[in-house]
Design an enzyme around this catalytic site. Structure first.
Site, PDB file in Angstrom:
ATOM      1  CG  HIS A   1      26.846 -11.910-124.980  1.00  0.00           C
ATOM      2  ND1 HIS A   1      25.695 -11.818-124.485  1.00  0.00           N
ATOM      3  CD2 HIS A   1      26.593 -12.856-126.036  1.00  0.00           C
ATOM      4  CE1 HIS A   1      24.729 -12.395-125.015  1.00  0.00           C
ATOM      5  NE2 HIS A   1      25.441 -13.134-126.094  1.00  0.00           N
TER       6      HIS A   1
ATOM      7  CG  HIS B   1      26.138  -4.563-124.689  1.00  0.00           C
ATOM      8  ND1 HIS B   1      25.680  -4.052-123.789  1.00  0.00           N
ATOM      9  CD2 HIS B   1      26.073  -5.848-125.171  1.00  0.00           C
ATOM     10  CE1 HIS B   1      25.195  -5.319-122.988  1.00  0.00           C
ATOM     11  NE2 HIS B   1      25.446  -6.273-123.713  1.00  0.00           N
TER      12      HIS B   1
END
Length: 218
Positions: free
Chosen positions: A127, A176
């Site tokens: 992302h 993350h």
């Protein structure tokens, strides 16, 4: 700048492989959590939901739609070279990111529940990387069409902000590690910069159009 971003990614990758980022990652991830309930991100519920909206700006679906829309516009504007370069730049960035993910195979954070569904490994953040690739590439393309310096700065600032926003939400939603996002920004920015340099060279060689055509009256 290209060398700097590449060095930053290589350095981070080495630190991750050796496990030296674990303490930093854990501290920052838990800093964004309710101290009495680590499963709960800090902030009200509406803020958490808004973070999911923002993180979608770096998703495959959204970035694919943006890329197709821009490439379609360039094709209709009879700028086939620019359209092909945009498609190859973004497609190449995606392939690079996926190759790095498969190469490192870093597990996702396991300290707290994830704030959104994930399917792949953690390092680097796709992302963060792809939002940098797409928004910086398209921002550079748009900025080159502006003659006003302040407009160029505004476009590139907006593109950079979008990339930073997407990466920040990945950490906030605990999908993350912070080092994943930093590495994603580094590799994404490096790829976008490399593509920009390639575009400049091709434009000087006359293989890619310099500007979009001016509007013609019917």
């Amino acid at each position: 700048m290209l060398a700097g971003t590449l060095w930053g990614f290589v350095w981070l990758a080495g630190e991750v492989v050796e496990g030296d980022t674990r303490a930093f990652d854990t501290r920052l991830l838990l800093l964004l959590r309710n101290s009495s309930d680590p499963s709960d991100p800090i902030g009200p519920l509406w803020f958490e939901e808004m973070a999911r909206d923002f993180t979608a700006l770096g998703s495959v679906g959204v970035l694919s739609l943006v890329t197709v829309a821009v490439a379609g516009f360039l094709l209709f504007a009879r700028r086939r070279g620019a359209a092909l370069l945009v498609a190859m730049s973004i497609g190449g960035g995606w392939l690079l990111t996926e190759a790095l993910k498969h190469g490192f195979e870093r597990p996702r954070p396991d300290l707290v529940p994830h704030g959104t569904v994930v399917f792949t490994s953690s390092f680097p953040s796709s992302h963060a990387a792809m939002s940098a690739v797409v928004y910086l590439t398209l921002g550079t393309l748009l900025a080159r069409l502006q003659t006003c310096r302040s407009l160029k700065i505004y476009v590139m600032t907006s593109a950079t902000f979008l990339a930073l926003l997407v990466g920040a939400t990945r950490v906030y939603l605990a999908v993350h590690w912070p080092s994943d996002v930093l590495a994603g920004w580094a590799v994404g920015a490096a790829w976008a910069l490399a593509c920009w340099l390639a575009m400049r060279w091709l434009q000087r060689c006359g293989r890619v159009e310099r500007n979009l055509p001016e509007r013609t009256e019917a």
